[in-house]
Design a protein around this motif. Structure first.
Motif, mmCIF file in Angstrom:
data_model
loop_
_atom_site.group_PDB
_atom_site.id
_atom_site.type_symbol
_atom_site.label_atom_id
_atom_site.label_comp_id
_atom_site.label_asym_id
_atom_site.label_seq_id
_atom_site.Cartn_x
_atom_site.Cartn_y
_atom_site.Cartn_z
ATOM 1 N N GLU A 82 28.937 88.694 14.735
ATOM 2 C CA GLU A 82 29.822 87.620 14.277
ATOM 3 C C GLU A 82 29.339 86.999 12.978
ATOM 4 O O GLU A 82 30.124 86.370 12.273
ATOM 5 C CB GLU A 82 29.953 86.570 15.382
ATOM 6 C CG GLU A 82 30.441 87.241 16.666
ATOM 7 C CD GLU A 82 31.299 86.373 17.553
ATOM 8 O OE1 GLU A 82 30.920 85.205 17.746
ATOM 9 O OE2 GLU A 82 32.327 86.877 18.034
ATOM 10 N N ASP A 83 28.043 87.193 12.642
ATOM 11 C CA ASP A 83 27.559 86.627 11.379
ATOM 12 C C ASP A 83 28.066 87.488 10.224
ATOM 13 O O ASP A 83 28.384 88.678 10.398
ATOM 14 C CB ASP A 83 26.021 86.572 11.364
ATOM 15 C CG ASP A 83 25.411 87.965 11.416
ATOM 16 O OD1 ASP A 83 25.563 88.646 12.460
ATOM 17 O OD2 ASP A 83 24.822 88.406 10.408
ATOM 18 N N ALA A 84 28.149 86.868 9.036
ATOM 19 C CA ALA A 84 28.792 87.524 7.884
ATOM 20 C C ALA A 84 28.135 88.854 7.539
ATOM 21 O O ALA A 84 28.822 89.880 7.370
ATOM 22 C CB ALA A 84 28.757 86.588 6.672
ATOM 23 N N LEU A 85 26.803 88.854 7.458
ATOM 24 C CA LEU A 85 26.130 90.080 7.028
ATOM 25 C C LEU A 85 26.182 91.155 8.112
ATOM 26 O O LEU A 85 26.425 92.332 7.830
ATOM 27 C CB LEU A 85 24.671 89.763 6.633
ATOM 28 C CG LEU A 85 23.878 90.922 6.047
ATOM 29 C CD1 LEU A 85 24.583 91.525 4.824
ATOM 30 C CD2 LEU A 85 22.464 90.473 5.666
ATOM 31 N N GLY A 86 25.975 90.741 9.356
ATOM 32 C CA GLY A 86 26.032 91.709 10.458
ATOM 33 C C GLY A 86 27.418 92.339 10.558
ATOM 34 O O GLY A 86 27.551 93.556 10.723
ATOM 35 N N CYS A 90 28.270 96.286 9.925
ATOM 36 C CA CYS A 90 28.959 97.069 10.959
ATOM 37 C C CYS A 90 30.176 97.777 10.332
ATOM 38 O O CYS A 90 30.372 98.986 10.501
ATOM 39 C CB CYS A 90 29.359 96.146 12.104
ATOM 40 S SG CYS A 90 30.042 97.010 13.519
ATOM 41 N N GLU A 91 30.935 97.022 9.563
ATOM 42 C CA GLU A 91 32.106 97.571 8.869
ATOM 43 C C GLU A 91 31.681 98.693 7.910
ATOM 44 O O GLU A 91 32.333 99.735 7.813
ATOM 45 C CB GLU A 91 32.746 96.428 8.055
ATOM 46 C CG GLU A 91 34.137 96.681 7.560
ATOM 47 C CD GLU A 91 35.173 96.468 8.656
ATOM 48 O OE1 GLU A 91 35.042 95.534 9.445
ATOM 49 O OE2 GLU A 91 36.109 97.291 8.699
ATOM 50 N N VAL A 152 22.808 98.758 12.741
ATOM 51 C CA VAL A 152 22.970 97.350 12.339
ATOM 52 C C VAL A 152 22.035 96.498 13.184
ATOM 53 O O VAL A 152 22.145 96.507 14.426
ATOM 54 C CB VAL A 152 24.424 96.875 12.545
ATOM 55 C CG1 VAL A 152 24.594 95.441 12.042
ATOM 56 C CG2 VAL A 152 25.414 97.805 11.840
ATOM 57 N N GLY A 153 21.142 95.769 12.515
ATOM 58 C CA GLY A 153 20.225 94.892 13.252
ATOM 59 C C GLY A 153 19.362 95.703 14.203
ATOM 60 O O GLY A 153 19.023 96.858 13.931
#
Ligand SMILES: N[C@@H](CCC(=O)N[C@@H](CS)C(=O)NCC(=O)O)C(=O)O
Length: 208
Positions: A82-86, A90-91, A152-153
């Motif tokens: 939900e955070d901008a960078l994450g 993902c996108e 991601v992450g």
């Protein structure tokens, strides 16, 4: 809540990714195993592609849009950050997976290896030309996976579920597997994620 319906044959990697997301979240769904361009699909996707989704009055097409809806509309763990960078990362990996990994592994390598004119035989030049491009994809993924083993992450996201069926399908072909196996993080990733129940429970039935 209305029933969630996923439209598309289980052989489709994109259908499988959506089903994996439902499995990981614990969201119940009904699979309607229709082919691309069937009337039910054509009624939703302008180009007749699968997967599609129906949920009450909602109809959606394009797998990433479907994944976003399921992740946000249903309870359970979140698989799109939900955070901008994450969310952006993902996108990014979903786009790269669909634009490059799917193209080079599935469209340029797997499909011409399986479907060909019996008299002419497979287009080996096309299939072999895909291998250096698959190598570039594997190198990019390997670099991204090096730190945490996820794209991601440090946890599983939809980006992983999107690309895994493509990699796992490619790994069924020795020449493609040999390329993927040169990248230790990619091979470990395939082994780790294909062992998850979400992958095993969404296996397409064996071909007759
Ligand atoms: N961008 C689409 C791609 C979906 C896609 O390529 N689906 C394939 C099955 S895996 C399909 O419907 N192929 C038939 C066609 O393209 O005409 C998505 O992400 O949903």
């Amino acid at each position: 809540m209305a029933d969630l319906e996923i439209l598309g044959i289980p052989l489709s990697n994109y259908v499988r990714s959506i089903r994996m997301l439902c499995e990981e979240k614990g969201v119940a769904y009904k699979l309607n195993p229709v082919f691309p361009h069937s009337p039910e699909v054509d009624a939703i996707h302008p180009a007749g592609q699968i997967p599609c989704l129906r949920h009450g009055d909602v109809a959606l097409f394009e797998s990433k849009a479907i994944a976003t809806y399921i992740d946000k509309a249903f309870p359970g763990p979140k698989f799109i950050p939900e955070d901008a960078l994450g969310a952006a990362r993902c996108e990014q990996w979903v786009s790269y997976g669909n634009g490059k990994v799917d193209d080079w592994i599935m469209r340029q390598f797997v499909v011409p290896s399986i479907f060909f004119n019996k008299e002419k035989g497979p287009d080996t030049a096309k299939i072999e030309a895909a291998l250096p491009e698959i190598e570039k994809c594997a190198a990019a993924l390997d670099k991204a996976l090096a730190a945490t083993g996820y794209l991601v992450g440090d946890a599983l996201t939809y980006a992983d579920m999107n690309v895994l069926p493509m990699l796992a399908t490619g790994a069924m072909f020795p020449a493609c597997k040999a390329v993927l196996d040169q990248h230790a993080h990619v091979s470990a990733y395939i082994a780790k994620l294909t062992a998850r129940d979400s992958f095993k429970n969404t296996a397409p039935p064996p071909r007759a």
